[in-house]
Write an enzyme that holds these catalytic residues in place. Structure first.
Site, PDB file in Angstrom:
ATOM      1  N   HIS A 122      18.895  -2.829  -5.866  1.00 35.45           N
ATOM      2  CA  HIS A 122      17.513  -3.042  -5.438  1.00 35.45           C
ATOM      3  C   HIS A 122      17.565  -3.633  -4.028  1.00 35.45           C
ATOM      4  O   HIS A 122      17.146  -4.776  -3.802  1.00 35.45           O
ATOM      5  CB  HIS A 122      16.764  -3.929  -6.439  1.00 35.45           C
ATOM      6  CG  HIS A 122      15.262  -3.832  -6.370  1.00 35.45           C
ATOM      7  ND1 HIS A 122      14.463  -3.519  -7.451  1.00 35.45           N
ATOM      8  CD2 HIS A 122      14.408  -3.997  -5.340  1.00 35.45           C
ATOM      9  CE1 HIS A 122      13.184  -3.518  -7.082  1.00 35.45           C
ATOM     10  NE2 HIS A 122      13.123  -3.811  -5.798  1.00 35.45           N
ATOM     11  N   GLU A 350       7.742   0.461 -12.398  1.00 31.41           N
ATOM     12  CA  GLU A 350       6.969  -0.590 -11.711  1.00 31.41           C
ATOM     13  C   GLU A 350       5.517  -0.150 -11.592  1.00 31.41           C
ATOM     14  O   GLU A 350       5.235   0.988 -11.220  1.00 31.41           O
ATOM     15  CB  GLU A 350       7.472  -0.854 -10.275  1.00 31.41           C
ATOM     16  CG  GLU A 350       8.768  -1.597 -10.188  1.00 31.41           C
ATOM     17  CD  GLU A 350       9.209  -1.836  -8.750  1.00 31.41           C
ATOM     18  OE1 GLU A 350       8.350  -1.926  -7.846  1.00 31.41           O
ATOM     19  OE2 GLU A 350      10.430  -1.918  -8.542  1.00 31.41           O
TER      20      GLU A 350
HETATM   21  C1  GBH Z   1       8.257  -1.975  -4.658  1.00 28.28           C
HETATM   22  O1  GBH Z   1       8.220  -1.458  -3.385  1.00 28.28           O
HETATM   23  C2  GBH Z   1       9.560  -2.681  -4.774  1.00 28.28           C
HETATM   24  O2  GBH Z   1      10.436  -2.037  -5.656  1.00 28.28           O
HETATM   25  C3  GBH Z   1       9.428  -4.124  -5.119  1.00 28.28           C
HETATM   26  O3  GBH Z   1      10.619  -4.764  -4.802  1.00 28.28           O
HETATM   27  C4  GBH Z   1       8.244  -4.705  -4.397  1.00 28.28           C
HETATM   28  O4  GBH Z   1       8.164  -6.085  -4.552  1.00 28.28           O
HETATM   29  C5  GBH Z   1       7.018  -4.065  -4.957  1.00 28.28           C
HETATM   30  O5  GBH Z   1       7.095  -2.690  -4.869  1.00 28.28           O
HETATM   31  C6  GBH Z   1       5.731  -4.518  -4.291  1.00 28.28           C
HETATM   32  O6  GBH Z   1       5.719  -4.137  -2.962  1.00 28.28           O
HETATM   33  O7  GBH Z   1       0.083  -0.411   2.953  1.00 28.28           O
HETATM   34  O8  GBH Z   1      -0.952   1.247   1.526  1.00 28.28           O
HETATM   35  O9  GBH Z   1       0.786   1.903   3.049  1.00 28.28           O
HETATM   36  C7  GBH Z   1       7.110  -0.709  -3.067  1.00 28.28           C
HETATM   37  C8  GBH Z   1       7.224  -0.251  -1.623  1.00 28.28           C
HETATM   38  C9  GBH Z   1       6.234  -0.107   0.434  1.00 28.28           C
HETATM   39  C10 GBH Z   1       4.883   0.113  -1.516  1.00 28.28           C
HETATM   40  C11 GBH Z   1       5.004  -0.410   1.240  1.00 28.28           C
HETATM   41  C12 GBH Z   1       3.638  -0.093  -0.712  1.00 28.28           C
HETATM   42  C13 GBH Z   1       2.713  -0.036   1.529  1.00 28.28           C
HETATM   43  C14 GBH Z   1       1.417   0.552   0.982  1.00 28.28           C
HETATM   44  N1  GBH Z   1       6.021  -0.523  -0.914  1.00 28.28           N
HETATM   45  N2  GBH Z   1       3.847   0.278   0.675  1.00 28.28           N
HETATM   46  S1  GBH Z   1       0.247   0.858   2.197  1.00 28.28           S
END
Ligand code: GBH
Length: 444
Positions: A122, A350
């Site tokens: 991770h 998740e």
């Molecule tokens: C997951 O990543 C991870 O596995 C986890 O570690 C993390 O804590 C969790 O989700 C929460 O973030 O601003 O609308 O474009 C998710 C990866 C990348 C998802 C950034 C949301 C931005 C959404 N994330 N993304 S937006």
């Protein structure tokens, strides 16, 4: 050999965490440095300069945290194993104390009747491997499989489900293409070998895990469905390119044996790699948070799309992420139609949201309840879903956002490390209690 408790054929209601986000104790018992330890020390990378040195102090408080999971009546706990605890250099000598920690953890799960869903990677890549090129270096795939074998030889008798990688897309895009996550590289399309080498590492690890007696193996992919920002054909084309690059790139090689059209050559793909990557898996883990709007790129853009607001102005979470449960339903039925019989059973590895509410977190309950409904709607449409893990058990270190977002069913007061269950914790406990072994509401 301790028997695995419960039945893994039942729907796996659970919660998920990740080592770097909760453990703390980054310098203890021989743990090596990871790319995220390095990244946290670079000025300006993490909001307010937060680090994960203490985080939720889970490394010391894990029995209390496992009790909280037991108190939910959950069936499964998805946690991750920190590679730099097990192999501080990412290769070579094993750190016995690091492996011992996870041995105690899985025993603690068994004692509480919980299934262990263990994620091997991770994002906390050992820094020495990054110094040698990280996931741009093909050799990292082989190192990952070696590490997988070491861990599985110790824990395979007590782990119900192995997840090789968490969200290889995010590592490629946020870590190596856009540079907002560790290791902070800004290679744009030059980051594509990072996708392939992770997928190769996944395939090699599947083989290593099976060799060490793993019962069940899968991967957890982040799916962020692209929604065309308008009816213009160029936006539809851009949304297709987005989905190929960020979504299907990480499932097609595993489930179809080949890459989707990425619009560029992939000279780093060698003969035989795709057969390794296509090793059968038992579970497809789906991490879902939100869709994104996609529009045609501006003249001269390096990428074939630009990300924008989701059409229709949906409500947003405390972090501003769009709340669109229908996109989860559609994602699941699309996976089924895209892969047909090649699609293994899915677990939602998740699903969750951050809101600022301290304890009375009605918006989180609404979010989770709508997303559980979306999963059930997909099941009614014939999609085989066998699990749902809330992200996350605890408030934790949210990467570049530090401790500001709060994703927990349980509130953490970082000054005292006191844990307090939120209203959503009680809601989830009731939902699990009211569900039958297939995850659907019990008939009365
Ligand atoms: C997951 O990543 C991870 O596995 C986890 O570690 C993390 O804590 C969790 O989700 C929460 O973030 O601003 O609308 O474009 C998710 C990866 C990348 C998802 C950034 C949301 C931005 C959404 N994330 N993304 S937006």
């Amino acid at each position: 050999m301790t028997p695995v408790p419960g039945s893994t054929s039942d729907f796996q209601w659970g919660v998920a965490t990740a080592a770097f986000q909760i453990e703390g104790a980054t310098g203890e018992d021989g743990r090596g440095a990871s790319v995220w330890d390095t990244f946290c020390r670079e000025p300006g990378r993490i909001r307010d300069g937060h680090t994960a040195d203490v985080a939720c102090d889970h490394y010391h408080r894990w029995p209390e945290d496992l009790d909280l999971i037991g108190g939910l009546g959950a069936r499964a706990y998805r946690f991750s194993i920190a590679w730099p605890r097990v192999q501080p250099d990412g290769s070579g000598p094993v750190n016995a104390k690091g492996l011992d920690f996870y041995d105690r953890l899985v025993d603690g799960l068994a004692e509480r009747g919980l299934n262990a869903t263990a994620t091997l990677f991770h994002w906390d890549l050992p820094q020495p491997l990054e110094d040698a090129g990280g996931w741009l270096n093909r050799d990292t795939a082989a190192r990952f499989a070696e590490y997988a074998a070491i861990v599985a030889e110790r824990l395979a008798d007590r782990v119900a489900l192995w997840i090789t990688l968490n969200e290889p897309m995010v590592v490629m895009a946020y870590g190596y293409a856009f540079g907002v996550y560790a290791p902070g590289r800004t290679l744009m399309l030059g980051a594509l070998p990072v996708a392939h080498h992770q997928l190769l590492g996944h395939g090699l690890a599947v083989e290593a895990l099976r060799g060490a007696g793993a019962r069940s193996v899968g991967i957890a992919n982040h799916h962020i469905p692209g929604q065309a920002a308008s009816d213009r054909p160029e936006d539809a084309t851009a949304a297709q390119a987005f989905d190929n690059l960020l979504n299907w790139q990480f499932t097609d090689p595993i489930l179809r044996g080949g890459y989707p059209d990425l619009g560029v050559d992939l000279p780093h793909v060698r003969d035989g790699d795709l057969a390794v990557i296509a090793a059968p898996i038992d579970v497809l883990g789906v991490n879902y948070y939100n869709p994104v709007g996609v529009a045609a790129p501006a003249e001269g853009d390096e990428l074939p799309f630009t990300m924008t607001d989701v059409p229709g102005a949906p409500p947003v979470t405390g972090m501003g992420w769009p709340v669109v449960p229908a996109a989860l339903h559609r994602l699941l039925t699309t996976l089924k139609s895209r892969y047909g019989d090649a699609l293994p059973p899915i677990q939602i590895t998740e699903s969750g949201c951050s809101y600022d509410e301290a304890l009375d977190d009605r918006p989180r309950i609404d979010y989770l309840s709508a997303h559980v409904d979306a999963v059930r709607a997909a099941m009614n449409d014939g999609v085989d879903v066998r699990g749902y893990y809330v992200w996350s058990l605890l408030d934790n270190f949210e990467w570049a956002e530090g401790y500001h977002p709060r994703f927990g069913l349980v509130h953490v007061d970082y000054a005292t490390q006191r844990r307090t269950p939120r209203a959503s914790y009680a809601w989830y406990r009731e939902l699990i209690a009211a569900s039958g072994p297939d995850g659907r509401p019990r008939r009365r």
